[in-house]
Design a protein around this motif. Structure first.
Motif, short mmCIF file in Angstrom:
data_model
loop_
_atom_site.label_atom_id
_atom_site.label_comp_id
_atom_site.label_asym_id
_atom_site.label_seq_id
_atom_site.Cartn_x
_atom_site.Cartn_y
_atom_site.Cartn_z
N GLY A 16 10.04 -1.35 3.36
CA GLY A 16 10.56 -2.60 2.80
C GLY A 16 9.79 -3.00 1.56
N CYS A 17 9.48 -2.00 0.71
CA CYS A 17 8.71 -2.32 -0.49
C CYS A 17 9.15 -1.45 -1.66
CB CYS A 17 7.21 -2.13 -0.24
SG CYS A 17 6.68 -0.42 -0.17
N ALA A 47 0.79 -10.13 5.26
CA ALA A 47 1.29 -9.51 4.03
C ALA A 47 0.32 -8.41 3.62
CB ALA A 47 1.40 -10.55 2.92
N LEU A 48 0.84 -7.34 3.07
CA LEU A 48 0.04 -6.22 2.60
C LEU A 48 0.22 -6.07 1.10
CD1 LEU A 48 0.96 -3.58 5.35
CD2 LEU A 48 -0.96 -5.19 5.34
N ALA A 49 -0.86 -5.68 0.41
CA ALA A 49 -0.77 -5.49 -1.04
C ALA A 49 -1.81 -4.46 -1.47
CB ALA A 49 -1.01 -6.81 -1.77
N TRP A 50 -1.46 -3.67 -2.48
CA TRP A 50 -2.38 -2.67 -2.99
C TRP A 50 -2.09 -2.40 -4.46
CZ3 TRP A 50 1.40 -2.01 0.60
CH2 TRP A 50 2.45 -1.13 0.31
N GLU A 51 -3.05 -1.78 -5.14
CA GLU A 51 -2.92 -1.52 -6.58
C GLU A 51 -2.09 -0.26 -6.84
OE1 GLU A 51 -6.91 -1.16 -7.90
OE2 GLU A 51 -7.32 -3.32 -7.82
N ASP A 52 -1.60 -0.16 -8.07
CA ASP A 52 -0.84 1.03 -8.46
C ASP A 52 -1.64 2.31 -8.23
OD1 ASP A 52 0.84 -0.94 -9.36
OD2 ASP A 52 0.83 -0.33 -11.47
N GLY A 53 -2.94 2.25 -8.55
CA GLY A 53 -3.78 3.44 -8.46
C GLY A 53 -3.97 3.97 -7.06
N ALA A 54 -3.62 3.16 -6.04
CA ALA A 54 -3.72 3.63 -4.65
C ALA A 54 -2.58 4.56 -4.28
CB ALA A 54 -3.76 2.43 -3.70
N THR A 66 3.77 -4.33 -2.41
CA THR A 66 3.56 -5.40 -1.44
C THR A 66 4.57 -5.22 -0.31
OG1 THR A 66 5.10 -6.94 -2.50
CG2 THR A 66 2.79 -7.02 -3.20
N ALA A 67 4.16 -5.62 0.90
CA ALA A 67 5.06 -5.50 2.05
C ALA A 67 4.72 -6.61 3.04
CB ALA A 67 4.91 -4.13 2.71
N ALA A 68 5.73 -7.07 3.76
CA ALA A 68 5.54 -8.04 4.82
C ALA A 68 5.62 -7.34 6.16
CB ALA A 68 6.62 -9.14 4.73
N GLY A 69 4.93 -7.89 7.17
CA GLY A 69 4.97 -7.26 8.48
C GLY A 69 4.30 -8.09 9.54
N THR A 70 4.16 -7.48 10.71
CA THR A 70 3.52 -8.13 11.86
C THR A 70 2.34 -7.29 12.32
OG1 THR A 70 5.64 -9.02 12.57
CG2 THR A 70 3.87 -8.98 14.20
N LEU A 71 1.20 -7.95 12.51
CA LEU A 71 0.01 -7.22 12.95
C LEU A 71 0.20 -6.84 14.42
CD1 LEU A 71 -3.62 -8.18 11.99
CD2 LEU A 71 -3.06 -6.87 14.02
N ARG A 72 0.32 -5.55 14.68
CA ARG A 72 0.65 -5.08 16.03
C ARG A 72 -0.60 -4.80 16.86
NH1 ARG A 72 4.79 -0.16 16.65
NH2 ARG A 72 6.24 -1.82 16.02
N GLU A 73 -1.58 -4.07 16.30
CA GLU A 73 -2.80 -3.71 17.02
C GLU A 73 -4.00 -3.93 16.12
OE1 GLU A 73 -2.95 -2.92 20.11
OE2 GLU A 73 -0.86 -2.42 20.60
N LEU A 74 -5.17 -4.20 16.77
CA LEU A 74 -6.40 -4.43 16.01
C LEU A 74 -7.57 -3.86 16.80
CD1 LEU A 74 -7.42 -5.91 13.43
CD2 LEU A 74 -7.82 -7.92 14.87
N ALA A 75 -8.41 -3.06 16.13
CA ALA A 75 -9.58 -2.46 16.79
C ALA A 75 -10.82 -2.68 15.94
CB ALA A 75 -9.35 -0.97 17.02
N TYR A 76 -11.91 -3.07 16.58
CA TYR A 76 -13.18 -3.31 15.88
C TYR A 76 -14.07 -2.08 16.01
CZ TYR A 76 -17.62 -5.49 14.57
OH TYR A 76 -18.81 -5.80 13.96
N ARG A 77 -14.58 -1.57 14.87
CA ARG A 77 -15.41 -0.35 14.88
C ARG A 77 -16.76 -0.58 14.22
NH1 ARG A 77 -11.03 4.51 13.77
NH2 ARG A 77 -9.79 4.12 15.65
N GLY A 78 -17.27 -1.78 14.29
CA GLY A 78 -18.57 -2.06 13.74
C GLY A 78 -18.53 -2.33 12.25
#
Length: 356
Positions: free
Chosen positions: A259-260, A343-350, A298-310
């Motif tokens: 969707g972006c 919301a998600l966003a990143w640069e062209d260079g990515a 840019t993209a919209a979405g729902t945070l489904r899972e989250l994990a902490y790794r220090g």
């Protein structure tokens, strides 16, 4: 004029029954280079190491060391050392005698053996342990003995088969730094097989990625990670997100599954062309849905899972188009909880366009 390769693999193929372990592989290793071979199980990494060592014979192709064809040469006649994951120390021999073993077989004089063993043990901080038996050493110490046993013969090339695989995580990192320092000090060429991506990237001058017996890409670690050439390398190394789309008349790429719209660095692909793009998870920023930017990448979405790794948070975000993207965030303040809109966003260079 470029220096002659220390090791040259030319069109090497090897089959085990119906299985092609190596399929016309070409690869060079420069003098004094540290090369890591990376790939999944069955990719051909260990087979290639055994062919260079002389434990297996290629069905076709050539293996040259300093320009000399190794065909027909037994392992002991090659200017090659090998270190195994299991260390393969002689349990009934002391540290001194383990390191001296190969030198004695070559008929080196006793005073020279004593000098070389002392020098080798000093390089890895094992002075004073000459009379200890292998069972009296820690895993890290046994690994160092295995290393210097091979290096005491001063080979041009050292082969390492998962050399740190038997060590715990903390010891692996410390021993890895020591291994790299040892390679620089001796100037020998190192070729290391590993399944550990972080190990390959942190230790090697170049990393060769193998898939199905073929060389997929060989580059400096930073180039390999930032600019993967294929879908396989992008997914295998670091778990990049793969976005599929089609270029429009303005050169932007529409990705319905996310969707972006993507804006690419460099030359735009021709209108209508199918485009595969890799985006590293740590290059994506995550924002509350209320702060959603507009425009390309840019993209919209729902945070489904989250994990902490220090040192980091790993988030899985289901985008509006249905595709799930992996996002890696710094391990500071916690992101929103699962279930929240983001919301998600990143640069062209990515955006890295893949060749295949």
């Amino acid at each position: 004029m470029p220096a002659e390769p220390l090791l040259r693999i030319e069109g090497v193929a090897k089959r085990f029954g119906p299985v092609a372990a190596l399929d016309g592989l070409d690869l060079d290793v420069a003098p004094g280079e540290f090369l890591a071979l990376l790939g999944g199980s069955g990719s051909g990494k260990s087979t290639l190491l055994r062919l260079v060592a002389g434990f297996e014979t290629p069905d076709s192709g050539r293996i040259l060391l300093r320009g000399e064809d190794l065909a027909g040469k037994p392992p002991q006649a090659r200017d090659v050392g090998m270190v195994f994951q299991s260390y393969a120390l002689f349990p009934h021999l002391s540290v001194f005698d383990n390191v001296a073993y190969g030198l004695r077989r070559e008929g080196v004089a006793r005073p020279e053996i004593a000098r070389r063993v002392a020098e080798a043990l000093a390089m890895v901080g094992l002075q004073g342990m000459e009379r200890r038996m292998p069972h009296q050493l820690s895993g890290g110490q046994r690994q160092r003995v295995a290393l210097v046993r091979s290096l005491a013969k001063r080979p041009s090339l050292l082969l390492l088969d998962e050399p740190l695989g038997a060590l715990d995580a903390g010891l692996r990192e410390r021993t890895g730094f020591e291994l790299r320092a040892l390679q620089r000090r001796t100037g020998a060429g190192f070729v290391m097989v590993t399944h550990d991506q972080a190990e390959a990237l942190s230790l090697a001058d170049r990393v060769a990625v193998l898939e199905g017996g073929r060389l997929v890409q060989c580059d400096a670690p930073r180039v390999l990670y930032d600019r993967p050439a294929t879908r396989f390398v992008a997914e295998f190394l670091g778990g990049a997100n793969l976005l599929e789309g089609r270029a429009g008349a303005d050169g932007a790429v529409e990705c319905p599954a996310v969707g972006c719209t993507l804006r690419l660095p460099g030359a735009a692909p021709p209108a209508g062309a199918a485009v595969s793009v890799a985006v590293r998870p740590e290059r994506i920023g995550l924002l509350p849905a209320t702060d959603a930017p507009r425009g390309a990448n840019t993209a919209a979405g729902t945070l489904r899972e989250l994990a902490y790794r220090g040192e980091a948070w790993v988030a899985l975000v289901a985008t509006a188009g249905g595709q799930v993207l992996r996002v890696v965030l710094p391990g500071g303040a916690a992101p929103p909880p699962p279930g929240d809109g983001v919301a998600l966003a990143w640069e062209d260079g990515a955006n890295v366009v893949l060749k295949e």
